[in-house]
Design a protein around this motif. Structure first.
Motif, short mmCIF file in Angstrom:
data_model
loop_
_atom_site.label_atom_id
_atom_site.label_comp_id
_atom_site.label_asym_id
_atom_site.label_seq_id
_atom_site.Cartn_x
_atom_site.Cartn_y
_atom_site.Cartn_z
N LYS A 257 -17.65 -89.39 -23.98
CA LYS A 257 -17.16 -90.12 -23.58
C LYS A 257 -17.73 -91.20 -22.92
O LYS A 257 -18.76 -90.81 -21.96
CB LYS A 257 -16.07 -89.49 -22.47
CG LYS A 257 -14.82 -90.35 -21.91
CD LYS A 257 -14.16 -89.53 -21.11
CE LYS A 257 -13.16 -88.60 -21.77
NZ LYS A 257 -12.20 -88.11 -20.96
N LYS A 258 -17.44 -92.48 -23.17
CA LYS A 258 -18.23 -93.74 -22.50
C LYS A 258 -17.59 -93.84 -21.26
O LYS A 258 -16.37 -94.32 -21.33
CB LYS A 258 -18.45 -94.56 -23.39
CG LYS A 258 -19.22 -94.57 -24.89
CD LYS A 258 -19.23 -95.88 -25.87
CE LYS A 258 -19.93 -95.36 -26.90
NZ LYS A 258 -21.40 -95.01 -26.62
N VAL A 259 -18.12 -94.09 -20.24
CA VAL A 259 -17.74 -94.17 -18.89
C VAL A 259 -18.40 -95.45 -18.22
O VAL A 259 -19.84 -95.52 -18.10
CB VAL A 259 -17.79 -93.02 -17.84
CG1 VAL A 259 -17.07 -93.06 -16.54
CG2 VAL A 259 -17.12 -91.90 -18.49
N TRP A 260 -17.55 -96.10 -17.40
CA TRP A 260 -18.03 -96.97 -16.40
C TRP A 260 -17.65 -96.87 -15.11
O TRP A 260 -16.47 -96.42 -14.73
CB TRP A 260 -17.71 -98.49 -16.75
CG TRP A 260 -18.15 -99.68 -15.83
CD1 TRP A 260 -17.86 -99.98 -14.63
CD2 TRP A 260 -19.27 -100.61 -16.44
NE1 TRP A 260 -18.67 -100.84 -14.24
CE2 TRP A 260 -19.46 -101.29 -15.36
CE3 TRP A 260 -19.94 -100.74 -17.44
CZ2 TRP A 260 -20.47 -102.31 -15.08
CZ3 TRP A 260 -20.85 -101.66 -17.61
CH2 TRP A 260 -21.27 -102.53 -16.43
N ILE A 261 -18.71 -96.73 -14.15
CA ILE A 261 -18.23 -96.41 -12.56
C ILE A 261 -18.19 -97.77 -11.96
O ILE A 261 -19.02 -98.37 -11.79
CB ILE A 261 -19.36 -95.54 -12.17
CG1 ILE A 261 -19.56 -94.00 -12.87
CG2 ILE A 261 -19.02 -95.14 -10.76
CD1 ILE A 261 -20.66 -93.22 -12.44
N ASP A 262 -17.01 -97.72 -11.30
CA ASP A 262 -16.83 -98.89 -10.24
C ASP A 262 -16.71 -98.12 -8.83
O ASP A 262 -15.74 -97.58 -8.85
CB ASP A 262 -15.62 -99.81 -10.72
CG ASP A 262 -15.49 -100.93 -9.86
OD1 ASP A 262 -16.30 -101.77 -9.84
OD2 ASP A 262 -14.56 -101.18 -8.89
N THR A 263 -17.71 -98.51 -7.94
CA THR A 263 -17.52 -97.58 -6.81
C THR A 263 -18.10 -98.37 -5.55
O THR A 263 -18.90 -99.29 -5.53
CB THR A 263 -18.49 -96.31 -6.94
OG1 THR A 263 -18.66 -95.68 -5.95
CG2 THR A 263 -19.81 -96.89 -7.37
N ASP A 264 -17.48 -97.91 -4.42
CA ASP A 264 -17.63 -98.34 -3.13
C ASP A 264 -18.72 -97.42 -2.28
O ASP A 264 -18.31 -97.01 -1.16
CB ASP A 264 -16.48 -98.73 -2.35
CG ASP A 264 -15.82 -97.62 -2.17
OD1 ASP A 264 -15.64 -96.64 -2.69
OD2 ASP A 264 -14.83 -97.67 -1.11
N LEU A 265 -19.59 -97.11 -2.89
CA LEU A 265 -20.60 -96.13 -2.61
C LEU A 265 -21.01 -96.19 -1.04
O LEU A 265 -21.52 -97.39 -0.59
CB LEU A 265 -21.89 -95.82 -3.23
CG LEU A 265 -21.84 -95.09 -4.63
CD1 LEU A 265 -23.23 -95.32 -5.40
CD2 LEU A 265 -21.76 -93.43 -4.38
N SER A 266 -20.83 -95.23 -0.28
CA SER A 266 -21.15 -95.22 1.09
C SER A 266 -22.10 -94.13 1.69
O SER A 266 -21.99 -94.02 2.94
CB SER A 266 -19.86 -95.50 1.93
OG SER A 266 -18.90 -94.32 1.68
N VAL A 267 -22.50 -93.34 0.97
CA VAL A 267 -23.22 -92.06 1.23
C VAL A 267 -24.03 -92.13 2.39
O VAL A 267 -25.20 -92.84 2.34
CB VAL A 267 -23.79 -91.31 0.31
CG1 VAL A 267 -24.49 -90.13 0.62
CG2 VAL A 267 -22.76 -91.06 -0.99
N GLY A 268 -23.84 -91.49 3.46
CA GLY A 268 -25.02 -91.75 4.69
C GLY A 268 -24.82 -92.82 5.66
O GLY A 268 -25.34 -92.89 6.41
N MET A 269 -23.78 -93.82 5.07
CA MET A 269 -23.86 -95.05 5.98
C MET A 269 -23.05 -94.95 7.16
O MET A 269 -22.04 -94.16 7.24
CB MET A 269 -23.11 -96.10 5.13
CG MET A 269 -23.89 -96.61 3.90
SD MET A 269 -25.37 -97.72 4.65
CE MET A 269 -26.19 -98.21 2.97
N LYS A 270 -23.51 -95.71 8.28
CA LYS A 270 -22.57 -96.00 9.39
C LYS A 270 -21.41 -96.89 9.10
O LYS A 270 -21.42 -97.72 8.39
CB LYS A 270 -23.29 -96.21 10.54
CG LYS A 270 -24.33 -94.89 11.07
CD LYS A 270 -24.77 -95.47 12.53
CE LYS A 270 -25.66 -94.37 13.11
NZ LYS A 270 -26.26 -94.51 14.25
N ARG A 271 -20.11 -96.39 9.85
CA ARG A 271 -19.10 -97.38 9.68
C ARG A 271 -19.53 -98.72 9.95
O ARG A 271 -19.97 -98.73 11.12
CB ARG A 271 -17.79 -97.01 10.16
CG ARG A 271 -17.17 -95.60 9.47
CD ARG A 271 -16.20 -94.90 10.37
NE ARG A 271 -15.66 -93.78 9.72
CZ ARG A 271 -14.94 -92.75 10.53
NH1 ARG A 271 -14.83 -92.73 11.68
NH2 ARG A 271 -14.47 -91.83 9.64
#
Length: 304
Positions: free
Chosen positions: A2-16
């Motif tokens: 399966k061909k997949v595109w990832i659209d993401t608001d990655l925030s791992v480890g970030m402070k708000r």
């Protein structure tokens, strides 16, 4: 494959950036699960605003591609704010998705606000049949289905939807197959301290993710929970192994109701809700609401 595109608001480890505390880490679990799967080919990653600022999401996307995918997955900068119909501008991520769609049909995992997808469908409407499905994390059955975090009476926002209602409306109206993995399913899955310890025994990606998860887990425990719900990983798991996810076909619509995240509003604060039920006036969606009995074991195994 399966061909997949990832659209993401990655925030791992970030402070708000808007209040005290740390950002969500579950998007990292979703991206890592797809990276480790032999069932998918990731064509690209696009960053979008949401859990954090666009520059943070972009930096983390670049980091994960470089460190855990040998820099083989191209990364693109997407929308830094919600749709503006008075000045609808495209961006690097939207044009990269369009270029990929011209070559291949693909699934889009959109685990932040659906802004990039909305712009894509408006700017490149002729490509919509190339999208096999869009898998998102949003929705509920009723406006009184609260996103309860812990046992202290706090309700979370349906953040991806709340940050760009119009983008979801565009997607629903487009007729593209839409899959929703809402709080109803994610709150049945827990990641606890013991899970982090097991994951930390894995490779460098696991060690990075589990270390970043410690502060996030502490925030949930402070709210009276025993662990945290890995919201976005239900979307990635659906893409990899849909047989592990229990779903039904419903209709989705936008509807205005009092804002359940604001206490004692006296009906002064209202918001749109993405509601899914059998109302024929809505748009068809696949609504995921439960997992198979041995799901937790399968989830940890897929990450290890």
């Amino acid at each position: 494959m399966k061909k997949v595109w990832i659209d993401t608001d990655l925030s791992v480890g970030m402070k708000r950036h808007t209040r005290e505390g740390y950002c969500d880490v579950d998007d990292g679990y979703a991206v890592l699960q797809l990276m480790k799967s032999n069932k998918v080919e990731i064509l690209g990653i696009s960053a979008v605003f949401g859990n954090t600022l666009i520059e943070n999401a972009l930096e983390l996307s670049q980091f994960m591609s470089k460190e855990f995918a040998d820099d083989k997955i191209p990364v693109f900068e997407g929308a830094g704010k919600a749709l503006d119909f008075t000045n609808l501008a495209t961006n690097e991520a939207v044009e990269a998705m369009a270029a990929a769609l011209k070559k291949d049909k693909m699934t889009i995992m959109a685990i932040g606000p659906a802004t990039n997808v909305g712009i894509l469908l408006l700017k490149h409407h002729e490509l919509k049949d190339q999208i096999e499905e869009v898998v998102l994390v949003a929705g509920r059955r009723k406006p009184t289905d609260y996103f309860a975090i812990g046992n202290k009476g706090n309700h979370a926002r349906d953040l991806n939807f709340d940050l760009d209602n119009d983008a979801f409306r565009i997607l629903l109206e487009s007729g593209v197959k839409t899959v929703l993995c809402p709080f109803e399913i994610s709150n049945k899955v827990w990641v606890k301290q013991g899970d982090l310890e097991k994951l930390a025994e894995g490779d460098a990606a696991n060690k990075w993710l589990t270390k970043a998860s410690e502060a996030w887990l502490a925030q949930w425990i402070d709210q009276g929970a025993a662990g945290f719900n890995p919201f976005d990983v239900l979307a990635s798991h659906y893409i990899i192994s849909p047989e592990d996810i229990i779903s039904e076909e419903l209709n989705a619509r936008l509807e205005l109701h009092p804002d359940d995240t604001v206490k004692d509003t006296e009906r002064k604060a209202f918001k749109q809700y993405l509601l899914c039920d059998e109302n024929p006036k809505g748009f068809p969606v696949t609504y995921c609401y439960d997992v198979v009995e041995d799901y937790h074991e399968k989830l940890i195994e897929s990450l290890v």
